[in-house]
Design an enzyme around this catalytic site. Structure first.
Site, PDB file in Angstrom:
ATOM      1  N   GLU A 135      28.684  58.653  13.224  1.00 11.69           N
ATOM      2  CA  GLU A 135      29.388  59.615  12.361  1.00 11.69           C
ATOM      3  C   GLU A 135      28.421  60.145  11.299  1.00 11.69           C
ATOM      4  OE1 GLU A 135      31.407  61.761  11.858  1.00 11.69           O
ATOM      5  OE2 GLU A 135      33.348  61.031  11.182  1.00 11.69           O
ATOM      6  N   ARG A 141      25.026  73.395   8.391  1.00 15.49           N
ATOM      7  CA  ARG A 141      24.736  72.240   9.258  1.00 15.49           C
ATOM      8  C   ARG A 141      23.257  72.202   9.633  1.00 15.49           C
ATOM      9  NH1 ARG A 141      29.620  69.995  10.833  1.00 15.49           N
ATOM     10  NH2 ARG A 141      31.337  71.423  11.252  1.00 15.49           N
TER      11      ARG A 141
HETATM   12  P1  IMP Z   1      36.966  60.682   6.436  1.00 16.38           P
HETATM   13  O1  IMP Z   1      38.004  60.682   7.509  1.00 16.38           O
HETATM   14  O2  IMP Z   1      37.538  61.038   5.096  1.00 16.38           O
HETATM   15  O3  IMP Z   1      36.128  59.434   6.371  1.00 16.38           O
HETATM   16  O4  IMP Z   1      36.106  61.935   6.720  1.00 16.38           O
HETATM   17  C1  IMP Z   1      34.950  61.982   7.337  1.00 16.38           C
HETATM   18  C2  IMP Z   1      34.611  63.410   7.592  1.00 16.38           C
HETATM   19  O5  IMP Z   1      34.834  64.256   6.446  1.00 16.38           O
HETATM   20  C3  IMP Z   1      33.156  63.508   7.856  1.00 16.38           C
HETATM   21  O6  IMP Z   1      32.878  63.296   9.212  1.00 16.38           O
HETATM   22  C4  IMP Z   1      32.824  64.907   7.415  1.00 16.38           C
HETATM   23  O7  IMP Z   1      33.066  65.804   8.473  1.00 16.38           O
HETATM   24  C5  IMP Z   1      33.801  65.188   6.304  1.00 16.38           C
HETATM   25  N1  IMP Z   1      33.160  65.015   4.982  1.00 16.38           N
HETATM   26  C6  IMP Z   1      33.409  64.072   4.071  1.00 16.38           C
HETATM   27  N2  IMP Z   1      32.624  64.212   2.990  1.00 16.38           N
HETATM   28  C7  IMP Z   1      31.839  65.272   3.245  1.00 16.38           C
HETATM   29  C8  IMP Z   1      30.778  65.916   2.508  1.00 16.38           C
HETATM   30  O8  IMP Z   1      30.393  65.530   1.405  1.00 16.38           O
HETATM   31  N3  IMP Z   1      30.199  66.979   3.126  1.00 16.38           N
HETATM   32  C9  IMP Z   1      30.552  67.432   4.357  1.00 16.38           C
HETATM   33  N4  IMP Z   1      31.530  66.860   5.060  1.00 16.38           N
HETATM   34  C10 IMP Z   1      32.165  65.791   4.514  1.00 16.38           C
END
Ligand code: IMP
Length: 185
Positions: free
Chosen positions: A106, A172
């Site tokens: 991830e 990206r």
């Molecule tokens: P989670 O389900 O909240 O753990 O989210 C994970 C996903 O949120 C990651 O795979 C990213 O796609 C997105 N995400 C979380 N924080 C960031 C950030 O600071 N920048 C870009 N994407 C983020």
């Protein structure tokens, strides 16, 4: 052809959090660790699209044990920084993982909702083992208890872009990891 619209915040104006060299160093170290942990085994890396694509490409090449990779995609019902918390699978595995050693790869472990969902899903396929590798970990943001086995960098609660990570699908391709201005998120 329509004139492309420029990103409203140029990446060059965002502060570098981790340089290309710092990222490379950590990815090589994690690759080495994985190679030791899985010595003599074969592993399947499962990347979470799209954010993990670049990290997976580098990590796979830093791992010396036999490895193959596959991708899943999830949607988390949110744009930019906001997410409703609901996770849905939009692309499943292409190859069976039953009896295989699997590492889910991830880009960021944030609230943990995505990886908790994916972990449950992967376990239903009965892999021989299941671990998680993430490029970044934001422990302060966790809403569900989940930890990664391999982490390149732990970071505070800041929004980042680059090295696969986006804001509204942009940035990206930025080679390093940069802080995105909070007032623009
Ligand atoms: P989670 O389900 O909240 O753990 O989210 C994970 C996903 O949120 C990651 O795979 C990213 O796609 C997105 N995400 C979380 N924080 C960031 C950030 O600071 N920048 C870009 N994407 C983020």
């Amino acid at each position: 052809m329509a004139t492309p619209t420029l990103p409203f915040v140029p990446a060059s104006s965002c502060q570098v959090l981790f340089s290309v060299e710092q990222i490379r160093e950590r990815v090589i170290a994690i690759g080495k660790q994985i190679s030791e942990d899985y010595k003599g085994e074969s592993i399947v890396l499962v990347g979470v699209l799209k954010g993990a694509a670049i990290f997976l490409a580098d990590l796979a090449r830093a791992i010396e044990v036999d490895n193959t990779f596959d991708f899943v995609a999830v949607s988390s019902y949110g744009k930019g920084k906001t997410s409703s918390g609901a996770v849905k699978l939009i692309k499943d595995l292409d190859v069976p993982i039953e009896g295989k050693h699997v590492i889910v790869v991830e880009d960021i472990l944030d609230t943990g909702l995505t990886l908790s969902y994916l972990r449950k899903l992967m376990l239903q396929h009965k892999p021989a083992s299941l671990k998680i590798a993430t490029c970044l970990d934001k422990p302060e943001r966790r809403l569900v208890p989940i930890e990664a086995d391999y982490v390149c960098f732990k970071i505070p609660n800041r929004f980042v872009i680059g090295y696969g990570m986006d804001y509204a699908e942009k940035y990206r391709n930025v080679a390093d990891i940069r802080l995105f201005p909070e007032d623009k998120v």
